[in-house]
Design an enzyme around this catalytic site. Sequence first.
Site, PDB file in Angstrom:
ATOM      1  CE  LYS A 197      -3.343  11.421 -30.646  1.00 45.64           C
ATOM      2  NZ  LYS A 197      -2.915  12.636 -31.382  1.00 45.64           N
TER       3      LYS A 197
ATOM      4  CD  GLU B 215     -11.340  17.042 -28.929  1.00 45.90           C
ATOM      5  OE1 GLU B 215     -10.595  16.494 -29.783  1.00 45.90           O
ATOM      6  OE2 GLU B 215     -10.913  17.851 -28.091  1.00 45.90           O
TER       7      GLU B 215
ATOM      8  CD  GLU C  59      -0.260  13.488 -33.396  1.00 42.39           C
ATOM      9  OE1 GLU C  59      -0.762  12.999 -32.366  1.00 42.39           O
ATOM     10  OE2 GLU C  59      -0.525  14.632 -33.821  1.00 42.39           O
TER      11      GLU C  59
ATOM     12  CE1 TYR D  88     -22.893  -7.631 -25.600  1.00 37.39           C
ATOM     13  CE2 TYR D  88     -21.547  -9.521 -25.048  1.00 37.39           C
ATOM     14  CZ  TYR D  88     -22.608  -8.687 -24.775  1.00 37.39           C
ATOM     15  OH  TYR D  88     -23.379  -8.916 -23.668  1.00 37.39           O
TER      16      TYR D  88
END
Length: 120
Positions: A99, A73, A22, A54
Amino acid sequence: MTTQIELREMIFHAYHGVLQQEKLVGNTFVVNLLLTADLSNAIQSDRLEDTIDYSQLFGLVKDEMSIPSQLLEHVASRIVHSIKEKYPIVKEITLKLSKLNPPFSGEVHSASIILNEKFR
């Protein structure tokens, strides 16, 4: 008056995860963001300075997504606190970070963390 701003399905390629693969290959992540704030000044004035821009909000999310982390997290928390620091008028943030195709031994569309934080 309380209003909400929502940015949906912001897509990033990033390098978050615990596994070495990853960290090397990366993955696709989707961020959904809902902010609650008093934007009554902007409603009256029609001026960008009186609201939350934005594009700057997207930029904050993009900047935090570009910093590799092991845990979703951790990334989600950094995004929430970065937004609150830049925009003190924000009273509540709900953020969902997903993910896609997590490295499980099974078919899973996504793994997500949802943070909801209220500020005084």
